[in-house]
Design a protein around this motif. Structure first.
Motif, PDB file in Angstrom:
ATOM      1  N   MET A 153       0.794  -1.217   0.000  1.00  0.00           N
ATOM      2  CA  MET A 153       0.000   0.000   0.000  1.00  0.00           C
ATOM      3  C   MET A 153       0.824   1.264   0.000  1.00  0.00           C
ATOM      4  O   MET A 153       0.412   2.274  -0.553  1.00  0.00           O
ATOM      5  N   SER A 154       1.950   1.243   0.686  1.00  0.00           N
ATOM      6  CA  SER A 154       2.716   2.485   0.789  1.00  0.00           C
ATOM      7  C   SER A 154       4.206   2.196   0.839  1.00  0.00           C
ATOM      8  O   SER A 154       4.633   1.095   1.205  1.00  0.00           O
ATOM      9  N   LEU A 155       4.951   3.196   0.460  1.00  0.00           N
ATOM     10  CA  LEU A 155       6.406   3.095   0.402  1.00  0.00           C
ATOM     11  C   LEU A 155       6.999   4.199   1.273  1.00  0.00           C
ATOM     12  O   LEU A 155       6.633   5.370   1.143  1.00  0.00           O
ATOM     13  N   SER A 156       7.900   3.829   2.170  1.00  0.00           N
ATOM     14  CA  SER A 156       8.556   4.839   2.997  1.00  0.00           C
ATOM     15  C   SER A 156       9.905   5.216   2.394  1.00  0.00           C
ATOM     16  O   SER A 156      10.557   4.403   1.739  1.00  0.00           O
ATOM     17  N   THR A 157      10.306   6.458   2.605  1.00  0.00           N
ATOM     18  CA  THR A 157      11.647   6.902   2.250  1.00  0.00           C
ATOM     19  C   THR A 157      12.307   7.441   3.508  1.00  0.00           C
ATOM     20  O   THR A 157      11.635   7.784   4.477  1.00  0.00           O
ATOM     21  N   TYR A 158      13.626   7.533   3.487  1.00  0.00           N
ATOM     22  CA  TYR A 158      14.377   7.902   4.685  1.00  0.00           C
ATOM     23  C   TYR A 158      15.403   8.971   4.345  1.00  0.00           C
ATOM     24  O   TYR A 158      16.031   8.923   3.285  1.00  0.00           O
TER      25      TYR A 158
END
Length: 445
Positions: A169-174
Protein backbone atom coordinates in the motif's frame (compact mmCIF):
# COMPACT_ATOMS: atom_id res chain seq x y z
CA UNK A 1 24.16 -13.47 -3.58
CA UNK A 2 21.20 -12.03 -1.73
CA UNK A 3 21.53 -8.43 -2.82
CA UNK A 4 18.99 -7.48 -5.46
CA UNK A 5 18.78 -4.46 -7.73
CA UNK A 6 15.57 -2.73 -8.74
CA UNK A 7 15.32 -2.50 -12.50
CA UNK A 8 11.96 -0.75 -12.84
CA UNK A 9 11.69 2.96 -13.68
CA UNK A 10 10.83 4.87 -10.49
CA UNK A 11 9.46 8.10 -11.97
CA UNK A 12 5.77 7.62 -11.17
CA UNK A 13 6.15 6.07 -7.72
CA UNK A 14 5.48 9.15 -5.61
CA UNK A 15 2.68 10.36 -7.84
CA UNK A 16 0.60 7.18 -7.59
CA UNK A 17 -1.29 6.03 -4.52
CA UNK A 18 -3.69 3.54 -2.81
CA UNK A 19 -4.11 0.41 -0.65
CA UNK A 20 -5.00 -3.27 -0.39
CA UNK A 21 -7.01 -5.65 -2.46
CA UNK A 22 -8.52 -9.01 -3.27
CA UNK A 23 -11.68 -10.83 -4.19
CA UNK A 24 -12.75 -14.05 -2.69
CA UNK A 25 -12.96 -17.72 -3.28
CA UNK A 26 -14.50 -20.41 -1.13
CA UNK A 27 -14.41 -19.97 2.61
CA UNK A 28 -12.03 -22.70 3.80
CA UNK A 29 -9.74 -23.22 6.74
CA UNK A 30 -6.35 -24.71 5.95
CA UNK A 31 -4.10 -26.49 8.41
CA UNK A 32 -0.75 -24.95 9.36
CA UNK A 33 2.41 -26.09 7.53
CA UNK A 34 3.54 -28.16 10.52
CA UNK A 35 0.31 -30.20 10.81
CA UNK A 36 0.47 -33.93 10.09
CA UNK A 37 -1.46 -34.90 6.99
CA UNK A 38 -3.90 -37.17 8.87
CA UNK A 39 -4.61 -34.48 11.44
CA UNK A 40 -5.04 -31.93 8.67
CA UNK A 41 -7.65 -34.10 6.93
CA UNK A 42 -9.64 -34.52 10.13
CA UNK A 43 -9.35 -30.85 11.04
CA UNK A 44 -10.35 -29.67 7.57
CA UNK A 45 -13.48 -31.80 7.65
CA UNK A 46 -14.55 -30.58 11.09
CA UNK A 47 -13.61 -26.97 10.45
CA UNK A 48 -15.29 -26.91 7.04
CA UNK A 49 -18.56 -27.97 8.69
CA UNK A 50 -18.14 -25.30 11.35
CA UNK A 51 -17.31 -22.58 8.84
CA UNK A 52 -20.17 -23.53 6.52
CA UNK A 53 -22.44 -23.12 9.52
CA UNK A 54 -20.78 -19.78 10.23
CA UNK A 55 -21.44 -18.65 6.68
CA UNK A 56 -25.08 -19.66 6.98
CA UNK A 57 -25.30 -17.67 10.22
CA UNK A 58 -23.81 -14.62 8.50
CA UNK A 59 -26.21 -14.99 5.59
CA UNK A 60 -29.15 -15.15 7.98
CA UNK A 61 -28.08 -12.12 9.96
CA UNK A 62 -25.33 -13.59 12.14
CA UNK A 63 -22.06 -11.75 12.63
CA UNK A 64 -18.67 -12.64 11.15
CA UNK A 65 -15.81 -11.25 13.25
CA UNK A 66 -12.29 -10.97 11.84
CA UNK A 67 -9.16 -9.69 13.58
CA UNK A 68 -7.03 -7.05 11.86
CA UNK A 69 -3.58 -6.96 13.50
CA UNK A 70 -1.41 -3.87 13.02
CA UNK A 71 2.30 -3.75 13.83
CA UNK A 72 2.42 0.00 13.05
CA UNK A 73 0.90 1.90 15.96
CA UNK A 74 0.70 5.14 13.98
CA UNK A 75 -1.93 3.74 11.59
CA UNK A 76 -4.31 2.35 14.21
CA UNK A 77 -6.67 5.34 14.13
CA UNK A 78 -7.05 5.49 10.36
CA UNK A 79 -7.46 1.72 10.08
CA UNK A 80 -10.19 1.81 12.74
CA UNK A 81 -12.00 4.37 10.58
CA UNK A 82 -11.54 2.29 7.44
CA UNK A 83 -12.62 -0.91 9.19
CA UNK A 84 -15.75 0.81 10.49
CA UNK A 85 -16.60 2.00 6.98
CA UNK A 86 -16.10 -1.52 5.61
CA UNK A 87 -18.41 -2.96 8.26
CA UNK A 88 -21.01 -0.29 7.52
CA UNK A 89 -21.03 -1.34 3.88
CA UNK A 90 -21.05 -5.05 4.79
CA UNK A 91 -23.77 -5.72 7.38
CA UNK A 92 -23.09 -8.74 9.54
CA UNK A 93 -19.29 -8.22 9.47
CA UNK A 94 -17.20 -6.98 12.40
CA UNK A 95 -13.50 -6.11 12.19
CA UNK A 96 -11.60 -6.07 15.49
CA UNK A 97 -8.49 -3.87 15.13
CA UNK A 98 -5.61 -4.87 17.41
CA UNK A 99 -2.00 -3.65 17.49
CA UNK A 100 1.44 -4.59 18.77
CA UNK A 101 4.81 -2.89 18.86
CA UNK A 102 6.77 -6.14 18.40
CA UNK A 103 5.43 -7.58 15.18
CA UNK A 104 7.93 -10.34 14.41
CA UNK A 105 7.78 -11.80 17.93
CA UNK A 106 3.99 -11.75 18.02
CA UNK A 107 3.73 -13.31 14.57
CA UNK A 108 6.16 -16.10 15.53
CA UNK A 109 4.28 -16.84 18.73
CA UNK A 110 0.86 -16.83 17.15
CA UNK A 111 1.98 -18.91 14.17
CA UNK A 112 3.39 -21.52 16.54
CA UNK A 113 0.01 -21.77 18.30
CA UNK A 114 -1.99 -21.71 15.05
CA UNK A 115 -3.59 -18.38 16.01
CA UNK A 116 -2.47 -15.99 13.32
CA UNK A 117 -4.79 -13.00 12.87
CA UNK A 118 -7.19 -13.12 9.96
CA UNK A 119 -5.75 -9.96 8.35
CA UNK A 120 -2.51 -8.16 9.20
CA UNK A 121 0.02 -5.72 7.83
CA UNK A 122 3.17 -7.47 6.63
CA UNK A 123 6.54 -6.47 5.14
CA UNK A 124 6.80 -8.61 2.00
CA UNK A 125 10.31 -7.48 1.01
CA UNK A 126 11.80 -8.82 4.27
CA UNK A 127 13.16 -12.37 4.52
CA UNK A 128 11.24 -13.01 7.75
CA UNK A 129 7.90 -12.61 6.00
CA UNK A 130 9.07 -14.31 2.81
CA UNK A 131 9.85 -17.39 4.88
CA UNK A 132 6.33 -17.20 6.35
CA UNK A 133 4.90 -16.95 2.84
CA UNK A 134 6.91 -19.94 1.63
CA UNK A 135 5.79 -22.00 4.62
CA UNK A 136 2.14 -21.46 3.80
CA UNK A 137 1.06 -19.22 6.64
CA UNK A 138 -0.46 -16.61 4.31
CA UNK A 139 -2.74 -16.82 1.29
CA UNK A 140 -1.22 -16.74 -2.19
CA UNK A 141 -3.01 -13.90 -4.02
CA UNK A 142 -0.89 -13.97 -7.20
CA UNK A 143 -3.87 -14.15 -9.55
CA UNK A 144 -5.87 -11.40 -7.87
CA UNK A 145 -7.03 -8.85 -10.44
CA UNK A 146 -6.68 -5.94 -8.01
CA UNK A 147 -2.89 -6.31 -7.97
CA UNK A 148 -2.90 -4.56 -11.34
CA UNK A 149 -3.65 -1.34 -9.42
CA UNK A 150 -0.32 -1.53 -7.59
CA UNK A 151 2.76 0.28 -8.89
CA UNK A 152 5.08 -2.14 -10.71
CA UNK A 153 8.10 -1.22 -8.58
CA UNK A 154 6.23 -2.05 -5.38
CA UNK A 155 5.13 -5.35 -6.92
CA UNK A 156 8.73 -6.18 -7.80
CA UNK A 157 9.75 -5.53 -4.19
CA UNK A 158 6.93 -7.81 -2.98
CA UNK A 159 7.76 -10.74 -5.24
CA UNK A 160 8.40 -14.02 -3.43
CA UNK A 161 9.64 -16.74 -5.77
CA UNK A 162 7.36 -15.46 -8.50
CA UNK A 163 4.27 -15.29 -6.28
CA UNK A 164 2.53 -12.62 -4.23
CA UNK A 165 1.11 -12.88 -0.73
CA UNK A 166 0.59 -9.22 0.16
CA UNK A 167 -0.88 -6.06 -1.30
CA UNK A 168 1.70 -3.27 -0.92
CA UNK A 169 0.00 0.00 0.00
CA UNK A 170 2.72 2.49 0.79
CA UNK A 171 6.41 3.10 0.40
CA UNK A 172 8.56 4.84 3.00
CA UNK A 173 11.65 6.90 2.25
CA UNK A 174 14.38 7.90 4.69
CA UNK A 175 16.52 10.98 5.03
CA UNK A 176 16.95 14.08 7.18
CA UNK A 177 14.12 16.32 8.33
CA UNK A 178 14.92 20.03 8.44
CA UNK A 179 13.00 22.55 10.53
CA UNK A 180 12.89 25.33 7.96
CA UNK A 181 11.88 28.01 10.48
CA UNK A 182 14.95 27.22 12.57
CA UNK A 183 17.18 27.26 9.51
CA UNK A 184 15.63 30.44 8.17
CA UNK A 185 16.07 32.26 11.47
CA UNK A 186 19.78 31.53 11.15
CA UNK A 187 20.19 32.65 7.56
CA UNK A 188 19.90 29.19 5.93
CA UNK A 189 17.39 29.33 3.09
CA UNK A 190 17.51 25.83 1.59
CA UNK A 191 18.32 22.28 2.57
CA UNK A 192 21.87 21.03 1.93
CA UNK A 193 22.59 18.67 -0.96
CA UNK A 194 26.15 17.62 -0.05
CA UNK A 195 27.88 16.52 3.15
CA UNK A 196 30.03 19.63 3.15
CA UNK A 197 26.95 21.86 2.92
CA UNK A 198 25.29 19.93 5.77
CA UNK A 199 28.30 20.39 8.05
CA UNK A 200 28.52 24.08 7.11
CA UNK A 201 24.87 24.52 8.14
CA UNK A 202 25.58 22.69 11.39
CA UNK A 203 28.50 25.05 12.07
CA UNK A 204 26.25 28.05 11.49
CA UNK A 205 23.61 26.75 13.88
CA UNK A 206 26.15 25.82 16.52
CA UNK A 207 27.79 29.27 16.31
CA UNK A 208 24.36 30.79 16.99
CA UNK A 209 23.76 28.57 20.01
CA UNK A 210 21.29 26.27 18.27
CA UNK A 211 21.30 22.46 18.51
CA UNK A 212 21.86 21.43 14.91
CA UNK A 213 21.11 17.70 15.15
CA UNK A 214 18.69 15.96 17.50
CA UNK A 215 20.00 12.40 17.94
CA UNK A 216 17.87 10.19 20.21
CA UNK A 217 20.71 7.90 21.23
CA UNK A 218 18.93 6.54 24.30
CA UNK A 219 16.48 4.76 22.00
CA UNK A 220 18.32 1.62 20.92
CA UNK A 221 15.61 0.79 18.38
CA UNK A 222 16.09 4.15 16.70
CA UNK A 223 19.87 3.70 16.80
CA UNK A 224 19.43 0.33 15.07
CA UNK A 225 17.26 1.82 12.35
CA UNK A 226 19.62 4.74 11.77
CA UNK A 227 22.56 2.34 11.48
CA UNK A 228 20.78 0.12 8.99
CA UNK A 229 19.48 2.97 6.83
CA UNK A 230 22.67 5.06 6.77
CA UNK A 231 25.01 2.09 6.40
CA UNK A 232 22.94 1.29 3.31
CA UNK A 233 23.39 4.83 2.02
CA UNK A 234 27.15 4.50 2.47
CA UNK A 235 27.12 1.15 0.64
CA UNK A 236 23.95 -0.01 -1.11
CA UNK A 237 25.19 -3.63 -0.89
CA UNK A 238 26.16 -4.01 2.76
CA UNK A 239 25.03 -7.64 2.68
CA UNK A 240 27.96 -8.66 0.50
CA UNK A 241 30.49 -6.65 2.48
CA UNK A 242 29.32 -8.04 5.80
CA UNK A 243 29.35 -11.57 4.36
CA UNK A 244 33.05 -11.12 3.65
CA UNK A 245 33.49 -10.37 7.35
CA UNK A 246 31.47 -13.45 8.27
CA UNK A 247 33.51 -15.61 5.87
CA UNK A 248 36.85 -14.35 7.20
CA UNK A 249 37.75 -12.46 4.02
CA UNK A 250 37.70 -9.10 5.81
CA UNK A 251 37.78 -7.88 9.39
CA UNK A 252 35.18 -5.47 10.69
CA UNK A 253 37.88 -2.91 11.48
CA UNK A 254 38.77 -2.83 7.77
CA UNK A 255 35.18 -2.44 6.57
CA UNK A 256 34.82 0.81 4.57
CA UNK A 257 31.14 0.95 5.50
CA UNK A 258 31.71 0.59 9.25
CA UNK A 259 34.61 3.04 9.18
CA UNK A 260 32.55 5.67 7.35
CA UNK A 261 29.61 5.11 9.71
CA UNK A 262 31.92 5.89 12.63
CA UNK A 263 33.38 8.91 10.82
CA UNK A 264 30.07 10.61 10.08
CA UNK A 265 28.58 9.94 13.52
CA UNK A 266 31.67 11.26 15.27
CA UNK A 267 31.33 14.42 13.19
CA UNK A 268 27.60 14.89 13.85
CA UNK A 269 28.08 14.42 17.59
CA UNK A 270 29.81 17.80 17.58
CA UNK A 271 26.46 19.39 16.78
CA UNK A 272 23.98 17.54 18.99
CA UNK A 273 22.65 18.11 22.50
CA UNK A 274 24.93 17.33 25.44
CA UNK A 275 22.35 14.89 26.81
CA UNK A 276 21.94 12.93 23.56
CA UNK A 277 22.51 9.60 25.32
CA UNK A 278 19.54 10.36 27.56
CA UNK A 279 17.23 11.47 24.75
CA UNK A 280 14.66 9.07 23.32
CA UNK A 281 12.82 9.33 20.02
CA UNK A 282 9.63 10.88 21.39
CA UNK A 283 11.52 13.63 23.19
CA UNK A 284 13.72 14.32 20.16
CA UNK A 285 10.72 14.49 17.83
CA UNK A 286 8.91 16.88 20.16
CA UNK A 287 11.98 19.11 20.47
CA UNK A 288 12.45 19.14 16.71
CA UNK A 289 8.77 19.83 16.02
CA UNK A 290 8.77 22.80 18.37
CA UNK A 291 11.86 24.47 16.92
CA UNK A 292 14.51 23.32 19.35
CA UNK A 293 16.74 21.75 16.72
CA UNK A 294 17.59 22.13 13.07
CA UNK A 295 17.83 18.55 11.77
CA UNK A 296 16.67 15.05 12.66
CA UNK A 297 17.19 11.73 10.87
CA UNK A 298 13.96 9.87 10.14
CA UNK A 299 11.57 8.75 7.42
CA UNK A 300 8.33 9.85 5.82
CA UNK A 301 6.35 8.28 8.66
CA UNK A 302 7.63 10.92 11.12
CA UNK A 303 5.60 13.73 9.55
CA UNK A 304 2.45 12.64 11.38
CA UNK A 305 4.31 12.82 14.70
CA UNK A 306 5.72 16.26 13.88
CA UNK A 307 2.29 17.61 12.99
CA UNK A 308 0.76 16.11 16.11
CA UNK A 309 3.39 17.86 18.24
CA UNK A 310 3.08 21.13 16.33
CA UNK A 311 0.50 21.52 13.55
CA UNK A 312 2.29 24.66 12.37
CA UNK A 313 5.74 23.08 12.08
CA UNK A 314 7.49 24.06 8.83
CA UNK A 315 9.59 21.03 7.92
CA UNK A 316 11.11 19.36 4.87
CA UNK A 317 12.58 15.88 4.37
CA UNK A 318 15.67 15.72 2.18
CA UNK A 319 18.14 13.05 1.11
CA UNK A 320 20.92 12.13 3.53
CA UNK A 321 24.07 13.25 1.66
CA UNK A 322 26.67 10.54 1.12
CA UNK A 323 29.39 11.21 3.77
CA UNK A 324 32.18 10.38 1.29
CA UNK A 325 30.78 12.59 -1.44
CA UNK A 326 29.61 9.70 -3.62
CA UNK A 327 26.24 9.55 -5.38
CA UNK A 328 23.42 10.02 -2.90
CA UNK A 329 20.67 7.41 -3.01
CA UNK A 330 17.57 7.32 -0.84
CA UNK A 331 16.61 4.17 1.10
CA UNK A 332 13.07 2.98 0.41
CA UNK A 333 11.01 0.17 1.87
CA UNK A 334 7.49 -1.18 1.61
CA UNK A 335 6.00 0.47 4.64
CA UNK A 336 2.49 -0.95 4.70
CA UNK A 337 1.06 -3.99 2.99
CA UNK A 338 -1.74 -6.34 3.95
CA UNK A 339 -2.06 -10.11 3.85
CA UNK A 340 -4.62 -12.62 5.01
CA UNK A 341 -3.60 -15.73 6.88
CA UNK A 342 -4.20 -19.21 5.55
CA UNK A 343 -6.35 -19.81 8.65
CA UNK A 344 -8.51 -16.72 8.15
CA UNK A 345 -11.94 -17.51 9.61
CA UNK A 346 -13.73 -16.21 6.50
CA UNK A 347 -11.44 -15.84 3.50
CA UNK A 348 -14.18 -14.44 1.30
CA UNK A 349 -14.68 -11.54 3.69
CA UNK A 350 -10.92 -11.17 4.28
CA UNK A 351 -10.22 -10.91 0.57
CA UNK A 352 -13.15 -8.54 0.14
CA UNK A 353 -11.54 -6.30 2.75
CA UNK A 354 -8.30 -6.26 0.75
CA UNK A 355 -10.24 -5.37 -2.36
CA UNK A 356 -11.99 -2.60 -0.42
CA UNK A 357 -8.60 -1.17 0.53
CA UNK A 358 -7.68 -0.71 -3.15
CA UNK A 359 -10.72 1.39 -3.84
CA UNK A 360 -9.51 4.84 -4.82
CA UNK A 361 -11.48 6.71 -2.15
CA UNK A 362 -10.33 4.37 0.61
CA UNK A 363 -6.74 4.35 -0.64
CA UNK A 364 -6.74 8.15 -0.71
CA UNK A 365 -8.16 8.21 2.81
CA UNK A 366 -5.32 6.02 4.01
CA UNK A 367 -2.62 7.94 2.14
CA UNK A 368 -3.78 11.28 3.53
CA UNK A 369 -3.46 9.99 7.09
CA UNK A 370 -0.34 7.86 6.65
CA UNK A 371 1.95 10.38 4.93
CA UNK A 372 4.00 7.71 3.18
CA UNK A 373 4.10 7.30 -0.58
CA UNK A 374 1.08 5.39 -1.82
CA UNK A 375 1.76 2.60 -4.29
CA UNK A 376 -1.75 2.41 -5.75
CA UNK A 377 -2.51 4.08 -9.04
CA UNK A 378 -5.04 6.90 -8.98
CA UNK A 379 -4.28 8.23 -5.52
CA UNK A 380 -2.83 11.72 -5.36
CA UNK A 381 0.32 12.21 -3.30
CA UNK A 382 0.74 15.91 -2.65
CA UNK A 383 2.74 16.38 0.52
CA UNK A 384 5.00 19.43 0.11
CA UNK A 385 7.18 18.43 3.05
CA UNK A 386 8.30 15.39 1.03
CA UNK A 387 8.92 17.13 -2.31
CA UNK A 388 12.66 16.46 -2.06
CA UNK A 389 11.95 12.74 -1.73
CA UNK A 390 9.75 12.87 -4.80
CA UNK A 391 12.63 14.34 -6.76
CA UNK A 392 14.96 11.57 -5.60
CA UNK A 393 12.46 8.90 -6.63
CA UNK A 394 11.66 10.59 -9.95
CA UNK A 395 15.38 10.60 -10.76
CA UNK A 396 15.77 6.94 -9.78
CA UNK A 397 18.18 7.65 -6.93
CA UNK A 398 16.76 5.02 -4.59
CA UNK A 399 17.61 1.56 -3.27
CA UNK A 400 15.72 -1.07 -1.30
CA UNK A 401 16.84 -0.73 2.30
CA UNK A 402 19.35 -3.18 3.76
CA UNK A 403 17.07 -4.87 6.31
CA UNK A 404 15.43 -6.73 3.42
CA UNK A 405 18.72 -8.47 2.62
CA UNK A 406 20.49 -8.84 5.94
CA UNK A 407 20.11 -12.15 7.76
CA UNK A 408 17.24 -12.06 10.24
CA UNK A 409 18.35 -10.56 13.54
CA UNK A 410 21.46 -8.69 12.39
CA UNK A 411 20.03 -5.23 13.06
CA UNK A 412 19.10 -6.26 16.60
CA UNK A 413 22.41 -8.02 17.26
CA UNK A 414 24.57 -5.11 16.16
CA UNK A 415 22.61 -2.24 17.69
CA UNK A 416 24.03 -2.38 21.23
CA UNK A 417 27.56 -1.92 19.89
CA UNK A 418 26.34 1.02 17.79
CA UNK A 419 24.75 2.65 20.81
CA UNK A 420 27.89 2.17 22.90
CA UNK A 421 30.00 3.82 20.22
CA UNK A 422 27.71 6.85 20.16
CA UNK A 423 28.33 7.17 23.89
CA UNK A 424 32.08 6.55 24.15
CA UNK A 425 33.45 6.79 20.54
CA UNK A 426 35.54 3.67 21.19
CA UNK A 427 36.16 2.41 17.65
CA UNK A 428 38.06 -0.70 18.68
CA UNK A 429 35.18 -1.84 20.87
CA UNK A 430 32.67 -1.05 18.12
CA UNK A 431 34.57 -3.04 15.50
CA UNK A 432 34.97 -5.95 17.91
CA UNK A 433 31.26 -6.05 18.74
CA UNK A 434 30.32 -5.67 15.06
CA UNK A 435 32.65 -8.54 14.12
CA UNK A 436 31.00 -10.80 16.69
CA UNK A 437 27.46 -9.77 15.71
CA UNK A 438 28.05 -10.32 12.00
CA UNK A 439 29.78 -13.67 12.45
CA UNK A 440 27.07 -14.91 14.83
CA UNK A 441 24.06 -13.91 12.74
CA UNK A 442 25.47 -14.97 9.36
CA UNK A 443 26.40 -18.35 10.86
CA UNK A 444 22.93 -18.81 12.31
CA UNK A 445 21.33 -18.04 8.95
Amino acid sequence: MKFKKLSVVMAALLAASSLLAACGGKNETQSTPEAESTEATEQESAEAESEDAGQEDAASGGEVTLELLLTKSEIVSIMEEIAAKFCEENPGVKIDVTSTGDGATVVRTRAASNELPDIMNTYPAEDFYKDMFRDGYFEDITDAEYLSKVNSTAMEMSNCDGNYYAVPMSLSTYGIYANMDVLGANGITETPSTWEELIADCETLKANGVTAFLLPNKDVGNVAQRFERTAGIINNDTYSEFKKIADGEMEAKDSPTLQTWCDYNEELLNYTADDHMGMDYDIAAAEFSNGNGGFMLSGTWMLATVQKNNPDANVELFAFPHPRGETTKVPVNIDTSFSISSTCKDKEIGLKFLEFMTREDIAQMYCNADGNVSTIEGVEYSIPQHANMKTAVDEGNIFLTAVNFWPTGLREEIRDGCQMFLGDLDRDAFFESSQEAIETIYADN
